[in-house]
Each structure stands twice: as C-alpha cells, then as structure tokens.
Motif scaffolding. Structure first.
Motif, PDB file in Angstrom:
ATOM      1  N   GLN A   1       1.018  -1.308   0.068  1.00 16.82           N
ATOM      2  CA  GLN A   1      -0.150   0.004  -0.042  1.00 16.82           C
ATOM      3  C   GLN A   1       0.910   1.295   0.058  1.00 16.82           C
ATOM      4  OE1 GLN A   1      -2.546  -0.584   3.397  1.00 16.82           O
ATOM      5  NE2 GLN A   1      -3.972  -1.778   2.396  1.00 16.82           N
ATOM      6  N   GLY A   2       1.845   0.959   0.780  1.00 18.79           N
ATOM      7  CA  GLY A   2       2.854   2.362   0.950  1.00 18.79           C
ATOM      8  C   GLY A   2       3.432   2.655  -0.429  1.00 18.79           C
ATOM      9  N   ARG A   3       3.774   1.513  -1.359  1.00 19.02           N
ATOM     10  CA  ARG A   3       4.234   1.903  -2.619  1.00 19.02           C
ATOM     11  C   ARG A   3       3.048   2.452  -3.495  1.00 19.02           C
ATOM     12  NH1 ARG A   3       7.217  -4.333  -2.914  1.00 19.02           N
ATOM     13  NH2 ARG A   3       9.122  -3.622  -2.348  1.00 19.02           N
ATOM     14  N   GLN A   4       2.212   1.513  -3.427  1.00 25.56           N
ATOM     15  CA  GLN A   4       0.880   2.271  -4.242  1.00 25.56           C
ATOM     16  C   GLN A   4       0.647   3.860  -4.264  1.00 25.56           C
ATOM     17  OE1 GLN A   4      -2.145  -0.375  -3.293  1.00 25.56           O
ATOM     18  NE2 GLN A   4      -1.405  -2.187  -4.819  1.00 25.56           N
ATOM     19  N   ARG A   5       0.744   4.235  -2.711  1.00 21.62           N
ATOM     20  CA  ARG A   5       0.429   5.747  -2.590  1.00 21.62           C
ATOM     21  C   ARG A   5       1.820   6.302  -3.020  1.00 21.62           C
ATOM     22  NH1 ARG A   5      -1.014   3.588   2.371  1.00 21.62           N
ATOM     23  NH2 ARG A   5       0.976   4.365   3.373  1.00 21.62           N
ATOM     24  N   LEU A   6       2.879   5.815  -2.867  1.00 23.11           N
ATOM     25  CA  LEU A   6       3.954   6.787  -3.346  1.00 23.11           C
ATOM     26  C   LEU A   6       4.204   7.043  -4.995  1.00 23.11           C
ATOM     27  CD1 LEU A   6       6.843   7.895  -2.049  1.00 23.11           C
ATOM     28  CD2 LEU A   6       7.910   5.884  -2.795  1.00 23.11           C
ATOM     29  N   PHE A   7       3.864   5.767  -5.598  1.00 27.23           N
ATOM     30  CA  PHE A   7       4.075   5.880  -7.027  1.00 27.23           C
ATOM     31  C   PHE A   7       2.983   6.025  -7.771  1.00 27.23           C
ATOM     32  CE2 PHE A   7       7.538   2.769  -5.812  1.00 27.23           C
ATOM     33  CZ  PHE A   7       8.473   4.016  -5.645  1.00 27.23           C
ATOM     34  N   LYS A   8       1.641   6.282  -7.210  1.00 30.24           N
ATOM     35  CA  LYS A   8       0.298   6.406  -7.879  1.00 30.24           C
ATOM     36  C   LYS A   8       0.443   7.403  -8.970  1.00 30.24           C
ATOM     37  CE  LYS A   8      -1.906   9.483  -4.332  1.00 30.24           C
ATOM     38  NZ  LYS A   8      -3.135   9.336  -3.527  1.00 30.24           N
ATOM     39  N   HIS A   9       1.188   8.696  -8.904  1.00 30.46           N
ATOM     40  CA  HIS A   9       1.278   9.657  -9.923  1.00 30.46           C
ATOM     41  C   HIS A   9       2.402   9.386 -10.793  1.00 30.46           C
ATOM     42  CE1 HIS A   9      -1.901  11.863  -7.471  1.00 30.46           C
ATOM     43  NE2 HIS A   9      -1.028  11.864  -6.278  1.00 30.46           N
ATOM     44  N   SER A  10       3.248   8.406 -10.667  1.00 26.98           N
ATOM     45  CA  SER A  10       4.339   8.215 -11.473  1.00 26.98           C
ATOM     46  C   SER A  10       4.208   7.000 -12.860  1.00 26.98           C
ATOM     47  CB  SER A  10       5.437   7.849 -10.521  1.00 26.98           C
ATOM     48  OG  SER A  10       5.836   8.977  -9.639  1.00 26.98           O
ATOM     49  N   ARG A  11       3.031   6.686 -12.854  1.00 21.54           N
ATOM     50  CA  ARG A  11       2.654   5.654 -13.884  1.00 21.54           C
ATOM     51  C   ARG A  11       3.615   4.267 -13.557  1.00 21.54           C
ATOM     52  NH1 ARG A  11       2.884   7.477 -19.930  1.00 21.54           N
ATOM     53  NH2 ARG A  11       1.194   5.768 -20.269  1.00 21.54           N
ATOM     54  N   ILE A  12       3.758   4.021 -12.467  1.00 26.48           N
ATOM     55  CA  ILE A  12       4.482   2.882 -11.864  1.00 26.48           C
ATOM     56  C   ILE A  12       3.639   1.751 -11.616  1.00 26.48           C
ATOM     57  CG2 ILE A  12       6.061   1.972 -10.173  1.00 26.48           C
ATOM     58  CD1 ILE A  12       7.495   4.622 -10.161  1.00 26.48           C
ATOM     59  N   HIS A  13       3.569   0.717 -12.440  1.00 28.45           N
ATOM     60  CA  HIS A  13       2.857  -0.540 -12.072  1.00 28.45           C
ATOM     61  C   HIS A  13       3.537  -1.699 -11.664  1.00 28.45           C
ATOM     62  CE1 HIS A  13      -0.246  -3.592 -12.761  1.00 28.45           C
ATOM     63  NE2 HIS A  13       0.509  -4.381 -13.493  1.00 28.45           N
ATOM     64  N   MET A  14       3.095  -2.238 -10.474  1.00 26.28           N
ATOM     65  CA  MET A  14       3.641  -3.384  -9.808  1.00 26.28           C
ATOM     66  C   MET A  14       3.304  -4.761 -10.307  1.00 26.28           C
ATOM     67  SD  MET A  14       4.354  -1.991  -5.813  1.00 26.28           S
ATOM     68  CE  MET A  14       2.822  -1.208  -5.849  1.00 26.28           C
ATOM     69  N   ILE A  15       4.182  -5.621 -10.629  1.00 29.26           N
ATOM     70  CA  ILE A  15       3.634  -6.990 -11.036  1.00 29.26           C
ATOM     71  C   ILE A  15       4.124  -8.179  -9.897  1.00 29.26           C
ATOM     72  CG2 ILE A  15       3.770  -8.626 -12.928  1.00 29.26           C
ATOM     73  CD1 ILE A  15       4.454  -6.449 -15.020  1.00 29.26           C
ATOM     74  N   PRO A  16       3.376  -8.418  -9.227  1.00 26.39           N
ATOM     75  CA  PRO A  16       3.600  -9.607  -8.427  1.00 26.39           C
ATOM     76  C   PRO A  16       4.020 -10.712  -8.835  1.00 26.39           C
ATOM     77  CG  PRO A  16       1.738  -8.410  -7.622  1.00 26.39           C
ATOM     78  CD  PRO A  16       2.023  -8.213  -9.183  1.00 26.39           C
ATOM     79  N   VAL A  17       5.372 -11.241  -8.354  1.00 21.97           N
ATOM     80  CA  VAL A  17       5.342 -12.635  -8.867  1.00 21.97           C
ATOM     81  C   VAL A  17       4.557 -13.663  -8.297  1.00 21.97           C
ATOM     82  CG1 VAL A  17       7.148 -14.536  -8.740  1.00 21.97           C
ATOM     83  CG2 VAL A  17       7.767 -11.917  -8.964  1.00 21.97           C
ATOM     84  N   ARG A  18       4.142 -14.552  -9.229  1.00 20.39           N
ATOM     85  CA  ARG A  18       2.866 -15.597  -8.532  1.00 20.39           C
ATOM     86  C   ARG A  18       3.284 -16.967  -8.691  1.00 20.39           C
ATOM     87  NH1 ARG A  18       0.128 -11.377 -11.499  1.00 20.39           N
ATOM     88  NH2 ARG A  18      -1.213 -10.235 -10.181  1.00 20.39           N
ATOM     89  N   LYS A  19       3.091 -17.796  -7.947  1.00 20.15           N
ATOM     90  CA  LYS A  19       3.301 -19.233  -8.296  1.00 20.15           C
ATOM     91  C   LYS A  19       2.871 -19.947  -9.675  1.00 20.15           C
ATOM     92  CE  LYS A  19       3.504 -20.068  -3.185  1.00 20.15           C
ATOM     93  NZ  LYS A  19       2.898 -21.067  -2.115  1.00 20.15           N
ATOM     94  N   ASP A  20       1.728 -19.348  -9.955  1.00 23.24           N
ATOM     95  CA  ASP A  20       1.189 -19.881 -11.445  1.00 23.24           C
ATOM     96  C   ASP A  20       2.198 -19.439 -12.627  1.00 23.24           C
ATOM     97  OD1 ASP A  20       0.185 -17.548 -11.379  1.00 23.24           O
ATOM     98  OD2 ASP A  20      -1.729 -18.011 -11.808  1.00 23.24           O
TER      99      ASP A  20
END
Length: 294
Positions: free
Chosen positions: A154-173
């Motif tokens: 959530q902290g990352r999302q707030r920090l980068f919400k105006h920077s067009r930064i999208h986080m892609i989580p590594v998933r087991k599948d």
C-alpha cells in the motif's frame, strides 16, 4: 539457487509498519537512525543470521581481516536499517535528494518506441529510483515479491500512484510472465531484480567479486527474447538524505544464439555490480549464502 532461500518480506507486522509511517511524518529520520544504531543493530549483530552472511561477505569477498569484517558487518546492518527507515519515510511523504549519473541514457531509451529492461540488485535503495527514473511517455512496470506485507504494498502504491509505476507481483502460477510479455510488447519499461531467483530457478554462472556465483537467467532471457536494450540501475546511499543512481547500458550481441546473449548480459550485469560493490562494499543486502561458500 534452492539453497539461497529468502523470505522476501520486510520485518515487522502491518501495525508496526503503519505506526512507523505515522511517526516518521512528524519526526526527523536521523533520530530513528540513531535509535536503530544504538538499540537495535547491536542486538541483530549478536542474534541475527544476517551477521554471519555479512561477515563472510566481507571476509571472503573483500578479504578484510577478522576485526574489520566484524566492524563492517555492523556498519552494513546500520546502513540497511537506514535504508529501511528511508523507505518508510518515503511512504510517510518525506523527500530525499537523488542524483542520477548517465540520466541521458535513460531519457533516450524512454523516448524510443520499443520497450526496454532495467535490471536492479539488492544494494542501496532501488525504490528511490521512482523519484526520477520515470517517463511521461512510457508506463513503468516493476516486478516485486508477491508475499510482501500489505502495508508495504500500500505504501508503494501511494508513493508511485502519480508516476505511472505499475507493480507486477511474482505469482506461483507464473502468470506474471504474461504481464511482463504484454508490457514489453506494448513498448513499456520493465524493471526486474536480477540478483535473486523469483519464481523460476534456472541460473547462469558469473564471476562476482572474484568468485563464482549464480544469477537467475530469467531477467536476461526476457530481454534477449525480444532483442531489447538493457540498463542496470543501482541507487546507492551517499549522504544522510541523499542517494545517487548509477545508470549503465549492458551491451550484447543481439544476433548471437540466445544462450550466448543471456551469458553476455549476465556477465555485463555482474561486472557493473562488481564495480558498485567495490565502491560501496557496505551496501550489499543479500543475507544468504550467495556464493555457496559453505
């Protein structure tokens, strides 16, 4: 790299993280630096497994004496605590100074139509790159550990919400691979840590600080598959409230066989990381047996 296990989560509970973020809104980070150095890190030096790995790193990779290696291990943990505090301070809205070396390289790649790959490592504080290394033209995608605590995400999302930064989580599948492929196919920026295995355990051998090490082949393969440009970005703490981002291009033969391309990229990445660690030896934050020394 099965023996190089790492949980990938930030220490502490969500409540602790939220409390720290709230406290940092109204206090100077230097007070927390002192508190950590005096009351927290000495305890960690004695009881944390990180001390053993840090000591081995300084003793065998930098060839320091026993006393100096122990002292450097303490300094390493102090600096790591400062980086963690700085991260939460960013979540709390505080700003840090960031100087970027070779910024023109990043801007020139961001101005082109094809996507490109940014490779990072667990040195310094890579999240500081979000201040400057973003583009109005290209979305920025960052591969992150999916098991990180919600307060951090959530902290990352707030920090980068105006920077067009999208986080892609590594998933087991392995579904994150489709998101990476989509991002690069659309000409976007893809940021990937290349010093720890996330998902796949296929590796490539390199020489780092004079010894054989294994790096995950995935980050290099992603770039080689599309013949994309690749840069390394290492953001190092250079003062109390300042960081320097080192941006370097990784050159490779895009006409060579795929396996050779991957090896060239891995060797170039290891070479750049080697240079950074010789300049900032205390800012290596991989607390596991990276070189399989035992």
């Amino acid at each position: 790299m099965a023996e190089q296990a790492w949980e990938g989560t930030t220490f502490g509970t969500g409540f602790m993280h939220r409390w720290l973020i709230g406290a940092l809104r109204h206090t100077d980070v230097r007070l927390w630096y002192v508190f950590a150095a005096v009351f927290v890190i000495p305890f960690c030096v004695i009881f944390s497994p990180a001390t053993r790995h840090a000591y081995s790193y300084f003793r065998h990779r930098h060839h320091y004496g026993c006393a100096k290696s122990l002292w450097k291990s303490y300094v390493n943990l102090v600096l790591f605590s400062q980086v963690v505090i700085d991260r939460f301070a960013m979540f709390a809205g505080k700003r840090f100074k960031l100087r970027v070396e070779n910024y023109d390289l990043f801007k020139s790649l961001a101005a082109k139509d094809p996507g490109f790959v940014m490779l990072s490592a667990h040195v310094g504080c890579y999240e500081m790159a979000g201040y400057e290394l973003v583009s109005d033209r290209k979305p920025f995608n960052a591969l992150v550990f999916a098991g990180e605590k919600e307060s951090i995400m959530q902290g990352r999302q707030r920090l980068f919400k105006h920077s067009r930064i999208h986080m892609i989580p590594v998933r087991k599948d392995m579904s994150h691979l489709f998101e990476i492929d989509r991002a690069l196919a659309d000409g976007e920026i893809m940021s990937i840590p290349a010093d720890r295995a996330l998902g796949s355990h296929k590796t490539v051998n390199v020489i780092l600080l004079g010894a054989k090490a294994q790096l995950p082949s995935g980050p290099f393969s992603v770039a080689a598959m599309r013949g994309l440009d690749v840069i390394t970005v290492n953001v190092m703490k250079t003062s109390i409230t300042g960081y320097t981002a080192y941006v370097k291009a990784l050159n490779y033969d895009k006409e060579a066989p795929r396996k050779q391309q991957i090896q060239q990229l891995a060797d170039g990445y290891a070479s750049e990381l080697d240079c950074v660690l010789k300049k900032y030896p205390e800012q290596w934050y991989n607390y596991f047996d990276f070189w399989n020394e035992q």
